[in-house]
Design a protein around this motif. Sequence first.
Motif, mmCIF file in Angstrom:
data_model
loop_
_atom_site.group_PDB
_atom_site.id
_atom_site.type_symbol
_atom_site.label_atom_id
_atom_site.label_comp_id
_atom_site.label_asym_id
_atom_site.label_seq_id
_atom_site.Cartn_x
_atom_site.Cartn_y
_atom_site.Cartn_z
ATOM 1 N N VAL A 64 0.816 -1.213 0.000
ATOM 2 C CA VAL A 64 0.000 0.000 0.000
ATOM 3 C C VAL A 64 0.843 1.254 0.000
ATOM 4 C CG1 VAL A 64 -1.974 -1.037 1.071
ATOM 5 C CG2 VAL A 64 -0.132 -0.201 2.466
ATOM 6 N N GLY A 65 2.105 1.093 0.294
ATOM 7 C CA GLY A 65 2.920 2.298 0.311
ATOM 8 C C GLY A 65 2.800 3.053 1.616
ATOM 9 N N ARG A 66 1.981 2.582 2.522
ATOM 10 C CA ARG A 66 1.819 3.294 3.794
ATOM 11 C C ARG A 66 2.612 2.595 4.859
ATOM 12 N NH1 ARG A 66 -3.165 2.699 5.586
ATOM 13 N NH2 ARG A 66 -3.939 1.527 3.831
ATOM 14 N N ILE A 67 3.356 3.395 5.575
ATOM 15 C CA ILE A 67 4.267 2.819 6.560
ATOM 16 C C ILE A 67 3.483 2.112 7.661
ATOM 17 C CG2 ILE A 67 6.016 3.390 8.240
ATOM 18 C CD1 ILE A 67 6.895 5.627 6.483
ATOM 19 N N ASN A 68 2.343 2.659 8.004
ATOM 20 C CA ASN A 68 1.538 2.039 9.061
ATOM 21 C C ASN A 68 1.269 0.576 8.758
ATOM 22 O OD1 ASN A 68 1.020 4.917 9.069
ATOM 23 N ND2 ASN A 68 -0.258 4.442 10.810
ATOM 24 N N ALA A 69 0.857 0.354 7.544
ATOM 25 C CA ALA A 69 0.517 -1.021 7.180
ATOM 26 C C ALA A 69 1.747 -1.916 7.246
ATOM 27 C CB ALA A 69 -0.086 -1.037 5.786
ATOM 28 N N VAL A 117 4.350 -1.581 9.096
ATOM 29 C CA VAL A 117 4.711 -1.846 10.490
ATOM 30 C C VAL A 117 3.756 -2.864 11.091
ATOM 31 C CG1 VAL A 117 5.041 -0.829 12.751
ATOM 32 C CG2 VAL A 117 5.702 0.424 10.728
ATOM 33 N N TYR A 118 2.535 -2.771 10.668
ATOM 34 C CA TYR A 118 1.552 -3.729 11.151
ATOM 35 C C TYR A 118 1.946 -5.147 10.755
ATOM 36 C CZ TYR A 118 -2.861 -6.049 11.834
ATOM 37 O OH TYR A 118 -3.821 -6.911 12.233
ATOM 38 N N PHE A 168 4.886 -6.068 10.088
ATOM 39 C CA PHE A 168 6.098 -6.339 10.865
ATOM 40 C C PHE A 168 5.702 -6.911 12.224
ATOM 41 C CE2 PHE A 168 10.467 -5.828 11.778
ATOM 42 C CZ PHE A 168 10.570 -5.467 13.102
ATOM 43 N N LEU A 169 4.716 -6.276 12.855
ATOM 44 C CA LEU A 169 4.243 -6.756 14.149
ATOM 45 C C LEU A 169 3.719 -8.178 14.058
ATOM 46 C CD1 LEU A 169 3.456 -6.310 17.088
ATOM 47 C CD2 LEU A 169 1.297 -5.386 16.293
#
Lengths: 173, 102, 623
Positions: free
Chosen positions: C598-603, C605-606, C608-609
Amino acid sequence: MGQFLFSFFACFAALCAAGVVVCKNVVNAAMCLLLCLLGVAALFIRLDAFLLAFLLLLVYAGAVVALFLFIIMLLDTRGEQAPQARRGLTIVPRVVAVALIGAGLASLALRGRLAAPAAADVPAVGASLKLYAYLLFTTYLLPVEIIGFLLLTAMLGVIVLSKREGEHSGYGN
Amino acid sequence: MLPETLNSYVILSAVLFGLGFLGVLLRRNTLVIYMCLELMLVASTLALVAFSRFNGTMEGNIFVFFILTVAAAEVAVGLAIVVALFRRTQTVRVDRLDALKH
Amino acid sequence: MAPSHLAFLVLAVPAASAGFIALFLRRRGGPASALSVLAAVAVAAGAGWLALHGPRFEASREWLRLAGLTVSFGFNFDDLAALMLAIVGLVGLCVHVFSLGYMRDDEARARYFGGLSIFMFSMIGVVLADNLFMMFIFWELVGFSSWLLINHWYERPAAAEAAKKAFIVNRVGDFGFLLGIILCYHLRGTVNLSDLAAQASSGTAPYSTAIPLLLFCGAIGKSAQLPLQVWLPDAMEGPSPVSALIHAATMVAAGIYMLCRIEVLMVNPALTVIMWVGTATALYAALCAIGQRDIKKVLAYSTLSQLGYMVAAFGMGTYFQPQADGSYHTASGVSAAMFHLTTHACFKALLFLGAGSVIYGCHHEQDIFRMGGLAGRMKLTFATFTIGVAAIIGFPFLAGFFSKDAILALAFASNRAVFAVLALTAILTAFYMVRLWKIVFFGATRSEAAARAHEGGGVLTGPLVVLAALSLVAGWRRLYPAAFAGILANVPEAEGRAHGIVLGVSLAVLLIGAGASWAFYAASGTDELERRAPGLFRGLAALQQCFDRFYAWYVAKVQQRAAMALNFLDVIGLSGLVVRGTAGLAGLAGLGLRALHVGRINAYVYWFLAGVAVLWLFAAGIL
């Protein structure tokens, strides 16, 4: 007494960390980070690492957070504070993330029991300044030099990155 | 009253780390994300110092030195990048910075 | 040189010629025709030497080995193969030489001669094969070369259709053939002809009616017996030399040859079926020939009729019945069929080449009612054609007389009903052949083309003379080289009173048929029968067309519908669900995975978690 101090500063640090995560205003978040660093520095002092506590305050709280504040002021983000449609993660991933992290912590607390002697029984080697210097300049000399190069590279990188595009370089015109 | 043992320091460090991670996950402002990253680093330094104290060694403390230095350098470069990005895209919100999507 | 090597050379030379023509001489008709004729000469020489002087041998080499199944490539050169090889070589050479003249104006000469070479290769393969698999492979190759050659003038839709029809009808027969081979392998454990013979003589062979009948299906297809005879008249769209070689002398005779080869597998019920199929074909074809206008179609139906004779002879003669000397059956079926095959090859090739000469002389006119008066204009062709006609109708002392007599004698001794039918067919044979002869060669010229008819030159008339000479003498078995004595030893001859009856009958049918035809038909521009008995004429025409009509109905109504249903299943089921479905699944998986980027860092990192959680679970021992 010591236990009370530990408990106090532990809760303080944790609360301030929560504040960093939760605060909507960026400047508030930076302030909370600062306080959190204060708490951690106090904990360092409890652990007899005095030099490190001061270094933390000097470098981290003094330089890094200050730099953060400078950049926050530099970038005019006020225009974006207007409420907009949430395009981040929806509620479900948030809950799942919190749950996962909570589960990880609980698992650590319950299963990761470490057997260690009480603090009073172990000599506090970190209290002496001389030992730091001695180790840094004998056993760990190589990493120190490399760190020096790293800082040099970081400086150069920052200078290159912050050039404006198409800008004449200074004095020649 | 929390007992002051190695365990509690480690758990505290983990709590701070987890909070920092949550922040990276849930916040959309790049600068706040960066601050939470720093928070994670600090949490790891706390754990290191605690181990060093309770085991009677110096290595943990020395390593904190290096962590501090690296964190400083990293912050400098990272913020320079954020500034450059801001100049180009006029935003620091992470969900707008999705040029890598397609 | 060992005889097996010579045999291999005889097999390989035409193949090499065809390959060379296909690769290098596609546009050069002259060199291609020369090469092909040289190959034919080599084949004829090699075949002649092998047949007359060479020893009889068997040689085999293993070619394929699958689990439990071994397919070998070998030669079984016994007397039967020797005779057939000699016929193929000799008639092939005559046709090649004739084609030099007949096709001299054709632009696609190279393709034609390449096809002739392929045909020679395939036919020799069929002749020399020592096991049924190899024979089947070359059988199919012969069918292919027949398609290629009928299709020579492929711009004509009639020719393309005829070639397709020939190939498909042959395929139907070959399906039965293949089933027979598989069944033979399954029941008997071998398809090698010598092994099968050994099994039969030692009495260990399992009894099976299905095997010979299924194998006979192949002969029904290839030799154009009822009900698969529909392709042979249409195959006349090919050039006349092709008709002479393939559809008169050799390829259609391959079916007879195959029957002789599998004689050891025959059982009485199968033989009865074979006999009646042959008889019916003979009568049917003779009836159809009466009303034809095209010179080549008359000859085609006559070929069908004679093939029916051969098949019937085989069926009758091989009949297992205890003999006086304690042996169990006579080989007279093979002998009678092969004898008639030999004589038929000579005079039918002669007739077809003669028809080719006539067609060439009349500038590719094929309607007999537009010819006429050619006796004076094309003297040599007329003479040789007359010899051919006389031979086929059984004129005394010519080739056909002896071989037909043998078959009639056999019929008289075996089955009187068949004898009556065959005698009737002989009357009809004489009838339509004399009709053809009279209308083509006598009377006034009935068209511009016939008026300007001329001989085609030595290249065309030379083979005619050779074949005419052979037709004159081929009936005298004493003149045959001793090398063929084995096969022709058992040609049936009637004894005593039967001999007189059979001789009388054969002479009678000749006189009745020929005389009636000569008297009835005038050498005019219209068909007398059509004029005087239109009902009968139409009836005969309907008889001829009924098979074609039935097949057309079947294909259009039954088979086409089944094919459309299968096509529907294929398009929807296989192409749609299976092929595109799995592709679609892969596409969906790709889309799903792409959605992660998606290009969004939040996703990120998610995720990654999530990965860290999995690792944690591993470390904690839960997973």
